[in-house]
Design a protein around this motif. Structure first.
Motif, short mmCIF file in Angstrom:
data_model
loop_
_atom_site.label_atom_id
_atom_site.label_comp_id
_atom_site.label_asym_id
_atom_site.label_seq_id
_atom_site.Cartn_x
_atom_site.Cartn_y
_atom_site.Cartn_z
N GLY A 272 39.49 38.66 30.36
CA GLY A 272 38.11 38.14 31.05
C GLY A 272 38.56 37.62 32.36
O GLY A 272 37.99 37.62 33.35
N VAL A 273 39.76 36.68 32.20
CA VAL A 273 40.36 35.90 33.48
C VAL A 273 40.43 37.11 34.41
O VAL A 273 40.20 36.86 35.80
CB VAL A 273 41.58 35.16 32.97
N ARG A 274 41.16 38.20 34.08
CA ARG A 274 41.73 39.17 34.94
C ARG A 274 40.57 40.11 35.61
O ARG A 274 40.34 40.28 36.80
CB ARG A 274 42.50 40.44 34.43
N ARG A 275 39.40 40.25 34.90
CA ARG A 275 38.32 40.86 35.39
C ARG A 275 37.65 39.68 36.56
O ARG A 275 37.08 40.06 37.59
CB ARG A 275 37.28 41.05 34.20
N MET A 276 37.47 38.52 36.17
CA MET A 276 36.76 37.44 36.98
C MET A 276 37.70 37.29 38.34
O MET A 276 37.15 37.13 39.32
CB MET A 276 36.64 36.21 36.54
N LYS A 277 39.18 37.31 38.17
CA LYS A 277 39.84 37.61 39.39
C LYS A 277 39.52 38.81 40.45
O LYS A 277 39.51 38.50 41.70
CB LYS A 277 41.46 37.39 39.00
N LEU A 278 39.40 39.75 39.80
CA LEU A 278 39.03 40.94 40.54
C LEU A 278 37.73 40.84 41.21
O LEU A 278 37.66 41.33 42.55
CB LEU A 278 39.05 42.29 39.67
N VAL A 279 36.69 40.30 40.34
CA VAL A 279 35.33 40.07 41.18
C VAL A 279 35.56 39.15 42.29
O VAL A 279 35.09 39.34 43.30
CB VAL A 279 34.53 39.50 40.13
N GLN B 149 37.39 30.96 38.43
CA GLN B 149 37.04 32.24 39.44
C GLN B 149 35.85 32.10 39.90
O GLN B 149 35.64 32.38 41.21
CB GLN B 149 37.26 33.65 38.63
N PHE B 150 34.71 31.46 39.33
CA PHE B 150 33.60 31.24 40.05
C PHE B 150 33.55 30.29 41.07
O PHE B 150 32.68 30.43 41.99
CB PHE B 150 32.56 30.59 38.80
N ILE B 151 34.31 29.39 40.88
CA ILE B 151 34.69 28.72 42.12
C ILE B 151 35.01 29.42 43.58
O ILE B 151 34.57 29.09 44.46
CB ILE B 151 35.80 27.54 41.71
N ARG B 152 35.91 30.25 43.27
CA ARG B 152 36.25 31.25 44.43
C ARG B 152 34.97 32.06 44.84
O ARG B 152 34.74 32.09 45.98
CB ARG B 152 37.31 32.28 43.89
N ILE B 153 34.48 32.62 43.86
CA ILE B 153 32.85 33.26 44.43
C ILE B 153 32.13 32.27 45.02
O ILE B 153 31.61 32.84 46.08
CB ILE B 153 32.44 33.90 43.35
#
Length: 419
Positions: free
Chosen positions: A20-27, A393-397
């Motif tokens: 899940g972490v890797r998927r969100m990193k890609l997003v 990762q939502f912080i990045r988005i």
């Protein structure tokens, strides 16, 4: 051992979290790539508003990527100050966590407030009032008792019991207590049954062993006296002795009984006040306690008690288990109906819990900090990232999106002001 290696942790669960972490990193990276592409295209076609928004989105996305990455590692491997915060500050974070728990969860006021809100006395009363629950508690208590009695070594317990009884008896002077007890028995006439029994047994013995008594009297006579004289004296002594015992047995007001009453009364007084008599009793007590037979008797007490308790714990209809069950049911009913008792139980529990947390708070918080200090830094960082990295990762988005909107707003205001 790191937190990822502790027993009870699931490797499969960690693998799922990391996916899940890797998927969100890609997003999140995809949002940054899109913002970069839009910026390039906007600059080519001369779309100023779009270029400004995309540029600000790139800056926001990169800034938040740096912030999120700096929590767990050094961005791009560069030794930038105040990065890789979790690996480098792990021990300090553990101490801070321990202090936080101690101040906010292990304070006396917090514990009392929480226990008072729970209302343990009321809940416990309602639960124990159910016969099925009481049966469970009784069964578990019996099993625990059997377990404890099985684990304990008889020789150790016997030694402790023997030492405790001997030390207690040795430290306590028994003569005054015996004297007071004897004084009460004599005053109530309780000794008279003993005197009656002694008189009856003495009479029966004399009747049965008359020849032996006469032979003993004759054997003690001088050698120069004639044999028939010795025999007549022996018969006379035996008859007088039998008459005396018979009269004493049959006459409650016999002078000898009065003499016995006076002797016992005087002896009771001497036991309480006469130093010489008390010293003799103490010497006799020490001699008795030192005898092997007495020590064996004391040690055997534990064996008897243990066997009795094990049998009672195993028997569902034993008095011990029935009384335990009845007591628990009564306690449950009283806790349910008696508000004052509930308040007392709640107060006792609050006091006990408060004492534990205030007395052992430092040990509890040090356990937290020492446990964290024992974890491997890299594994700790990976463990935390696996649990919260997806949300971070939502912080990045959000940084990319909010940055783009902020950039567009600033460009619009600037352009309007310049116009």
């Amino acid at each position: 051992m790191g937190p990822a290696e502790r027993p009870g942790e699931s490797a499969d669960a960690d693998a799922v979290r990391w996916r899940g972490v890797r998927r969100m990193k890609l997003v999140a990276a995809g949002f940054l790539v899109v913002a970069t592409g839009v910026y390039v295209l906007a600059r080519v076609v001369g779309a100023g508003y779009v270029a400004a928004a995309a540029e600000a989105g790139m800056v926001g996305g990169l800034a938040d990527w740096f912030a999120v990455t700096a929590l767990f590692r050094r961005p791009l491997g560069l030794p930038i100050p105040h990065t890789a915060i979790i690996p480098t500050k792990k021990d300090a974070l553990g101490e801070s966590l321990g202090d936080f728990v101690g101040e906010n969860f292990l304070s006396a006021d917090v514990v009392r407030e929480r226990l008072r809100a729970v209302g343990i006395g009321s809940r416990l009363g309602g639960w124990l009032a159910e016969p099925a629950n009481t049966d469970k508690v009784t069964e578990q208590a019996a099993a625990a008792l059997r377990g404890v009695l099985t684990v304990l070594r008889d020789s150790d317990v016997q030694a402790v019991v023997s030492e405790a009884i001997t030390r207690r008896a040795d430290a306590q002077e028994v003569a005054p207590g015996l004297g007071k007890m004897l004084e009460g028995i004599v005053a109530d006439g309780g000794h008279r049954r003993v005197v009656d029994l002694v008189c009856v047994r003495a009479h029966d013995w004399l009747v049965e062993h008359g020849a032996s008594v006469m032979d003993a009297v004759q054997g003690g006579a001088p050698g120069w006296t004639p044999r028939f004289v010795d025999r007549r004296i022996g018969e006379r002594v035996y008859k007088e002795l039998l008459r005396f015992v018979t009269e004493m047995r049959d006459s409650p007001e016999h002078p000898a009984r009065g003499a016995v009453d006076r002797f016992l009364g005087d002896f009771a007084t001497e036991l309480q006040s006469d130093p010489d008599t008390r010293a003799r009793v103490e010497r006799l007590k020490k001699d008795l306690l030192a005898r092997g037979e007495v020590q064996e008797l004391i040690e055997s007490v534990w064996g008897s008690v243990r066997a009795m308790m094990v049998a009672a714990a195993e028997d569902e209809r034993s008095e011990l288990r029935l009384r335990t069950r009845t007591s628990l049911l009564t306690l449950g009913s009283r806790l349910s109906d008696d508000e004052r008792m509930r308040e007392k139980v709640d107060s006792w529990l609050e006091d006990a819990a408060t004492y534990v947390v205030t007395t052992y708070r430092d040990e509890i918080t040090s356990l937290i900090s020492e446990t964290v200090a024992g974890w491997d830094a890299d594994q700790t960082s990976r463990k935390i990232e696996a649990h919260v990295g997806r949300d971070l990762q939502f912080i990045r988005i959000n940084g990319t999106v909010v940055g783009a909107l902020a950039g567009l707003l600033i460009y619009t205001i600037s352009h309007a002001a310049g116009a």
